[in-house]
Enzyme design. Structure first.
Site, mmCIF file in Angstrom:
data_model
loop_
_atom_site.group_PDB
_atom_site.id
_atom_site.type_symbol
_atom_site.label_atom_id
_atom_site.label_comp_id
_atom_site.label_asym_id
_atom_site.label_seq_id
_atom_site.Cartn_x
_atom_site.Cartn_y
_atom_site.Cartn_z
ATOM 1 N N SER A 161 -1.232 2.179 4.565
ATOM 2 C CA SER A 161 -0.443 2.261 3.344
ATOM 3 C C SER A 161 0.564 3.416 3.462
ATOM 4 O O SER A 161 1.382 3.430 4.376
ATOM 5 C CB SER A 161 -1.370 2.406 2.130
ATOM 6 O OG SER A 161 -0.681 2.212 0.927
ATOM 7 N N GLU A 217 -1.019 -9.324 0.309
ATOM 8 C CA GLU A 217 -0.826 -7.970 -0.197
ATOM 9 C C GLU A 217 0.212 -7.920 -1.309
ATOM 10 O O GLU A 217 1.244 -8.585 -1.256
ATOM 11 C CB GLU A 217 -0.354 -7.043 0.930
ATOM 12 C CG GLU A 217 -1.361 -6.865 2.037
ATOM 13 C CD GLU A 217 -1.006 -5.705 2.953
ATOM 14 O OE1 GLU A 217 -0.879 -4.575 2.446
ATOM 15 O OE2 GLU A 217 -0.859 -5.940 4.158
ATOM 16 N N HIS A 259 -4.219 -5.691 0.110
ATOM 17 C CA HIS A 259 -3.779 -4.407 0.664
ATOM 18 C C HIS A 259 -4.946 -3.509 1.074
ATOM 19 O O HIS A 259 -5.002 -3.045 2.220
ATOM 20 C CB HIS A 259 -2.888 -3.696 -0.354
ATOM 21 C CG HIS A 259 -2.251 -2.443 0.168
ATOM 22 N ND1 HIS A 259 -1.366 -2.433 1.216
ATOM 23 C CD2 HIS A 259 -2.378 -1.140 -0.218
ATOM 24 C CE1 HIS A 259 -0.959 -1.198 1.464
ATOM 25 N NE2 HIS A 259 -1.568 -0.395 0.602
#
Length: 276
Positions: A161, A217, A259
C-alpha cells in the site's frame, strides 16, 4: 480475522496480536527491539536457526512491520528457512501507524524539504520519504543487523500500500539502498503524476522488482462494489516502467484479492524472491 485479513476499511485500526511470537517457529528465532529513532520504531526480527552461511543471510526488510509480523505465520517462515526477515514498525500496538506512515512513505514534491499537508487525509503531513529512507538505511538498519550476519548484496525491501509506494520511490529515486524490491498494491493513486515523473526521471537500472496487486481492490472507505480487475493507475505505471531502460518488473495479479488481502497474499511470491 481470516488468514488474508478483514476486507473492510476498519482494518487500519486493528491491534497487532503478533501471535507468531507466542507460537514460535521451527525455522527461525524471533526477537523484538524498540529503537528511539525519529518517532520511535519497533523492530521485529526472524533469524534463521543454525549457522549463517559464509556470506551471511539474505534479509528481507518489511515496512509496516507491526502488520507484516501480525500476518506472518510459522508456515510462511518455513517457506524460507534460510532468509532473515526484519519488520520495520512503529512503537505502537496497532498494525498500522496511519499518520506516521503517510508522512514517511510519500515522496517529497521537490520544493524546500518536500514536506507538505496531505491532500488526501486532512490533518496529516506528507512528503517525508527521503528523510525516512535515510533513517531506514542508517540507524534502523544498523540496529536491526546488530549481531546478525547479513549478506549486503542480498537485501530486499518489501512494502504494501503506502509502503509499496515508498518501495517504488526508494528504487527509483534512492537506488543502491537495497538489492531487490517488492512493491505490493502500491498506492499509485495518492499522487499518480508525481510517482510517474519520478519513474521517468530515474536513471537506467537493472534491479530486480516484484510487483503484485489484487483484482478486487478499492480504496478504503470508497463507495460502490469492488472493481473487477487490477487498478488501472498501477497498470499504467507498470507500462511507464516498461518504457524506461532497465526497469522490468515481474508482475503478479492476485485473483480475488481485496487491498488488505494482498499483504499476506504476497508472501508466497516475495519470500522465495528475497531468498534467491
Amino acid at each position: 480475522m481470516t488468514r488474508q485479513g478483514k476486507v473492510g476499511p476498519d482494518h487500519a485500526a486493528e491491534e497487532a496480536a503478533l501471535r507468531l511470537f507466542q507460537t514460535g517457529a521451527v525455522t527461525h528465532e524471533l526477537s523484538q527491539k524498540v529503537v528511539a529513532e525519529g518517532p520511535g520504531h519497533r523492530l521485529f526480527v526472524a533469524t534463521p536457526k543454525g549457522p549463517a552461511p559464509a556470506r551471511g543471510w539474505p534479509v528481507l526488510y518489511m515496512l509496516d512491520g507491526n502488520a507484516a509480523f501480525d500476518f506472518l505465520t510459522p508456515g510462511d517462515l518455513a517457506m524460507a528457512p534460510g532468509l532473515a526477515i526484519v519488520g520495520i514498525g512503529y512503537d505502537t500496538d496497532r498494525q498500522f501507524a496511519r499518520e506516521r506512515r503517510t508522512l514517511d512513505f510519500t515522496a517529497p514534491d521537490g520544493l524546500g524539504d518536500g514536506l507538505r499537508p496531505d491532500h488526501v487525509h486532512p490533518g496529516r503531513m506528507a512528503g517525508g520519504a527521503a528523510i525516512f529512507h535515510d533513517r531506514l538505511v542508517g540507524p534502523l538498519r544498523a540496529a536491526a543487523e546488530a549481531g546478525l550476519s547479513v549478506d549486503p548484496a542480498r537485501r530486499t525491501l518489501w512494502g504494501h500500500s503506502f509502503g509499496g509506494l515508498f518501495t517504488l520511490y526508494a528504487l527509483l529515486a534512492r537506488p543502491g539502498g537495497f538489492a531487490r524490491y517488492a512493491a505490493i498494491s502500491p498506492s499509485i493513486w495518492w499522487d499518480e503524476a508525481l510517482i510517474n515523473r519520478i519513474a521517468r526521471d530515474a536513471r537506467p537500472a537493472s534491479v530486480p522488482l516484484l510487483m503484485a496487486l489484487g483484482d478486487r481492490e478499492k480504496r478504503s472507505g470508497s463507495d460502490g462494489p469492488p472493481p473487477d480487475g487490477p487498478a488501472p493507475a498501477t497498470m499504467q505505471f507498470i507500462e511507464t516502467l516498461r518504457r524506461h531502460p532497465g526497469h522490468r518488473a515481474q508482475v503478479h495479479v492476485l485473483p480475488g484479492h481485496a487491498h488488505i488481502q494482498t499483504l499476506a497474499g504476497s508472501f508466497p511470491l516475495v519470500l522465495p524472491f528475497a531468498g534467491a
